[in-house]
Design a protein around this motif. Structure first.
Motif, PDB file in Angstrom:
ATOM      1  N   ASN A 192       0.857  -1.343   0.022  1.00  0.00           N
ATOM      2  CA  ASN A 192      -0.054   0.068   0.186  1.00  0.00           C
ATOM      3  C   ASN A 192       0.854   1.240   0.076  1.00  0.00           C
ATOM      4  N   GLU A 193       1.868   1.212  -0.466  1.00  0.00           N
ATOM      5  CA  GLU A 193       2.739   2.501  -0.691  1.00  0.00           C
ATOM      6  C   GLU A 193       3.795   2.220  -2.003  1.00  0.00           C
ATOM      7  N   ILE A 194       4.100   3.585  -2.368  1.00  0.00           N
ATOM      8  CA  ILE A 194       5.137   3.615  -3.364  1.00  0.00           C
ATOM      9  C   ILE A 194       6.733   2.915  -3.036  1.00  0.00           C
ATOM     10  N   SER A 195       6.978   1.981  -3.539  1.00  0.00           N
ATOM     11  CA  SER A 195       8.474   1.537  -3.121  1.00  0.00           C
ATOM     12  C   SER A 195       9.724   2.255  -4.050  1.00  0.00           C
ATOM     13  N   GLU A 196       9.374   2.450  -5.414  1.00  0.00           N
ATOM     14  CA  GLU A 196      10.376   3.281  -6.072  1.00  0.00           C
ATOM     15  C   GLU A 196       9.597   4.061  -7.039  1.00  0.00           C
ATOM     16  N   LYS A 197      10.243   5.047  -7.670  1.00  0.00           N
ATOM     17  CA  LYS A 197       9.602   5.694  -8.667  1.00  0.00           C
ATOM     18  C   LYS A 197      10.628   6.439  -9.635  1.00  0.00           C
ATOM     19  N   SER A 198      10.395   7.002 -10.724  1.00  0.00           N
ATOM     20  CA  SER A 198      11.429   7.253 -11.743  1.00  0.00           C
ATOM     21  C   SER A 198      11.148   8.736 -11.550  1.00  0.00           C
ATOM     22  N   GLU A 199      12.154   9.498 -12.405  1.00  0.00           N
ATOM     23  CA  GLU A 199      12.215  10.749 -12.657  1.00  0.00           C
ATOM     24  C   GLU A 199      10.943  11.315 -13.439  1.00  0.00           C
ATOM     25  N   ILE A 200      10.391  10.241 -14.125  1.00  0.00           N
ATOM     26  CA  ILE A 200       9.281  10.651 -15.048  1.00  0.00           C
ATOM     27  C   ILE A 200       8.080  10.826 -13.837  1.00  0.00           C
ATOM     28  N   PHE A 201       7.983  10.004 -13.071  1.00  0.00           N
ATOM     29  CA  PHE A 201       6.884  10.134 -12.183  1.00  0.00           C
ATOM     30  C   PHE A 201       6.797  11.269 -11.242  1.00  0.00           C
ATOM     31  N   ASP A 202       6.268  12.311 -11.760  1.00  0.00           N
ATOM     32  CA  ASP A 202       6.553  13.747 -10.954  1.00  0.00           C
ATOM     33  C   ASP A 202       5.020  14.069 -10.285  1.00  0.00           C
ATOM     34  N   ASP A 203       4.985  15.313  -9.672  1.00  0.00           N
ATOM     35  CA  ASP A 203       3.583  15.466  -9.033  1.00  0.00           C
ATOM     36  C   ASP A 203       2.568  15.287  -9.880  1.00  0.00           C
ATOM     37  N   GLN A 204       2.647  15.317 -11.154  1.00  0.00           N
ATOM     38  CA  GLN A 204       1.365  15.109 -11.612  1.00  0.00           C
ATOM     39  C   GLN A 204       0.806  13.647 -11.885  1.00  0.00           C
ATOM     40  N   PHE A 205       1.453  12.715 -11.466  1.00  0.00           N
ATOM     41  CA  PHE A 205       1.021  11.442 -11.380  1.00  0.00           C
ATOM     42  C   PHE A 205       1.091  10.981 -10.029  1.00  0.00           C
ATOM     43  N   SER A 206      -0.167  10.193  -9.877  1.00  0.00           N
ATOM     44  CA  SER A 206      -0.504   9.310  -8.352  1.00  0.00           C
ATOM     45  C   SER A 206      -0.799   8.037  -8.752  1.00  0.00           C
ATOM     46  N   VAL A 207      -0.524   7.170  -7.867  1.00  0.00           N
ATOM     47  CA  VAL A 207      -1.107   5.703  -8.009  1.00  0.00           C
ATOM     48  C   VAL A 207      -2.017   5.466  -6.491  1.00  0.00           C
ATOM     49  N   GLU A 208      -2.864   4.636  -6.693  1.00  0.00           N
ATOM     50  CA  GLU A 208      -3.893   4.238  -5.680  1.00  0.00           C
ATOM     51  C   GLU A 208      -4.468   2.796  -5.728  1.00  0.00           C
ATOM     52  N   ARG A 209      -4.491   2.104  -4.535  1.00  0.00           N
ATOM     53  CA  ARG A 209      -4.877   0.877  -4.617  1.00  0.00           C
ATOM     54  C   ARG A 209      -6.232   1.040  -3.988  1.00  0.00           C
ATOM     55  N   PRO A 210      -7.509   1.579  -4.418  1.00  0.00           N
ATOM     56  CA  PRO A 210      -8.605   1.800  -3.742  1.00  0.00           C
ATOM     57  C   PRO A 210      -9.160   0.846  -2.832  1.00  0.00           C
ATOM     58  N   ASP A 211      -9.147  -0.351  -3.688  1.00  0.00           N
ATOM     59  CA  ASP A 211      -9.606  -1.556  -2.980  1.00  0.00           C
ATOM     60  C   ASP A 211      -8.820  -2.900  -3.024  1.00  0.00           C
ATOM     61  N   GLY A 212      -9.332  -4.119  -2.708  1.00  0.00           N
ATOM     62  CA  GLY A 212      -8.403  -5.251  -2.766  1.00  0.00           C
ATOM     63  C   GLY A 212      -8.045  -5.669  -4.202  1.00  0.00           C
ATOM     64  N   SER A 213      -8.753  -5.234  -5.393  1.00  0.00           N
ATOM     65  CA  SER A 213      -8.392  -5.715  -6.520  1.00  0.00           C
ATOM     66  C   SER A 213      -7.675  -4.639  -7.461  1.00  0.00           C
ATOM     67  N   ASN A 214      -8.311  -3.428  -7.531  1.00  0.00           N
ATOM     68  CA  ASN A 214      -7.701  -2.305  -8.526  1.00  0.00           C
ATOM     69  C   ASN A 214      -6.439  -1.659  -8.193  1.00  0.00           C
ATOM     70  N   PHE A 215      -5.861  -1.121  -9.311  1.00  0.00           N
ATOM     71  CA  PHE A 215      -4.759  -0.582  -9.113  1.00  0.00           C
ATOM     72  C   PHE A 215      -4.659   0.564 -10.122  1.00  0.00           C
ATOM     73  N   THR A 216      -4.720   1.957  -9.721  1.00  0.00           N
ATOM     74  CA  THR A 216      -4.797   2.791 -10.681  1.00  0.00           C
ATOM     75  C   THR A 216      -3.721   3.805 -10.660  1.00  0.00           C
ATOM     76  N   LEU A 217      -3.369   4.455 -11.955  1.00  0.00           N
ATOM     77  CA  LEU A 217      -2.726   5.457 -12.194  1.00  0.00           C
ATOM     78  C   LEU A 217      -3.246   6.891 -12.644  1.00  0.00           C
ATOM     79  N   LYS A 218      -3.281   7.903 -11.958  1.00  0.00           N
ATOM     80  CA  LYS A 218      -3.891   8.940 -12.087  1.00  0.00           C
ATOM     81  C   LYS A 218      -2.837  10.123 -12.804  1.00  0.00           C
TER      82      LYS A 218
END
Lengths: 111, 110
Positions: free
Chosen positions: A52-78
Motif C-alpha cells: 500500500n505504498e510506493i516502493s520506487e519511482k522514476s524521474e518521470i513520475f512527477d507530481d502530476q502522477f499518482s497511484v492508488e489501490r482503492p480496494d483489494g483488486s484495483n490499481f490505478t494511475l492518475k
C-alpha cells in the motif's frame, strides 16, 4: 492462465484534463507497477507499489502522477493535468517475487 | 542498477536456432536476469528468468556463464510468429523496479 487486466484499452483526452487508468493485477500478486512506452521507444519504468505504498519511482513520475489501490483488486494511475507528451501506451504489471506479468496496456492519446 | 547491452536487431530464418546475447557487466549479487518478448502494441511477455548456469522451459533456454556478466537467450527453431522485440532485464530480488533497455528486434524471415 491468470491475467492482468487494464481498462480502457484506448483513451483520448484533451490537454489539461485528468485521466485515470485502471488495472486489475493478478489476485495473489503483491507487487504492482506502472510502465509507459512512447510510440517507437523503449518501455520506461514509472512506479512500483508494495504494501500500500510506493516502493520506487522514476524521474518521470512527477507530481502530476499518482497511484492508488482503492480496494483489494484495483490499481490505478492518475495523471492530473495531461500534456501532449503524456501520449503513450501505459502498461500495468504485477509480480509475486518472480517475473512480471504485464497487462495489454492502455493507449493514451492527448490532443 | 545493472545496465544491459543487446544488439539492436537480428535477422533469422524459420526453423533456425536464434541466440541473443545480453551484456550486464555490473550485475549485482542479488540480481536475477529476466527476458521478455514484446509484440507491437502489446505488453511485454515473460519468457524466462535465471540466476546462474542454465535454465530451460517450454519456449526457450537461458545460458548464464559463471561470472554472470552476460546471458544468452536461445530460441529453438524460430517461426515467423517469433518476430518481436526481446528485452533482457536485470533486477534485484526485491523486485522494486526493472529497467528495460532498447531490446533486440528479431526479424524472422520465411
Amino acid at each position: 492462465e491468470p491475467e492482468v487486466t487494464q481498462t480502457p484499452s484506448h483513451q483520448v483526452t484533451q490537454m489539461g484534463q485528468e485521466v485515470i487508468l485502471r488495472c486489475v493485477p493478478i489476485s495473489n500478486h503483491l507487487y504492482f507497477y506502472w510502465y509507459r512506452q512512447i510510440l517507437g521507444q523503449k518501455v520506461e519504468f514509472l512506479v512500483s507499489f508494495y504494501n500500500n505504498e510506493i516502493s520506487e519511482k522514476s524521474e518521470i513520475f512527477d507530481d502530476q502522477f499518482s497511484v492508488e489501490r482503492p480496494d483489494g483488486s484495483n490499481f490505478t494511475l492518475k495523471i492530473r493535468s495531461t500534456k501532449l507528451e503524456d501520449s503513450a501506451m501505459y502498461f500495468c504489471a504485477s509480480s509475486n517475487r518472480g517475473g512480471y506479468t504485464f497487462g495489454s496496456g492502455t493507449r493514451l492519446t492527448v490532443v | 542498477l545493472a545496465k544491459t547491452t543487446q544488439p539492436i536487431s537480428m535477422d533469422s530464418y524459420e526453423g533456425q536456432e536464434v541466440n541473443i546475447t545480453c551484456s550486464h557487466n555490473n550485475i549485482a549479487t542479488n540480481d536475477y536476469i529476466t527476458w521478455y518478448q514484446q509484440f507491437p502494441s502489446q505488453g511485454p511477455r515473460f519468457i524466462i528468468q535465471g540466476y546462474k548456469t542454465k535454465v530451460t522451459n517450454e519456449v526457450a533456454s537461458l545460458f548464464i556463464p559463471a561470472d554472470r556478466k552476460s546471458s544468452t537467450l536461445s530460441l529453438p527453431r524460430v517461426s515467423l510468429s517469433d518476430t518481436a522485440v526481446y528485452y533482457c532485464l536485470v533486477g534485484d530480488t526485491n523486485f522494486n523496479k526493472f529497467y528495460f533497455g532498447s531490446g533486440t528486434k528479431l526479424n524472422v524471415k520465411p
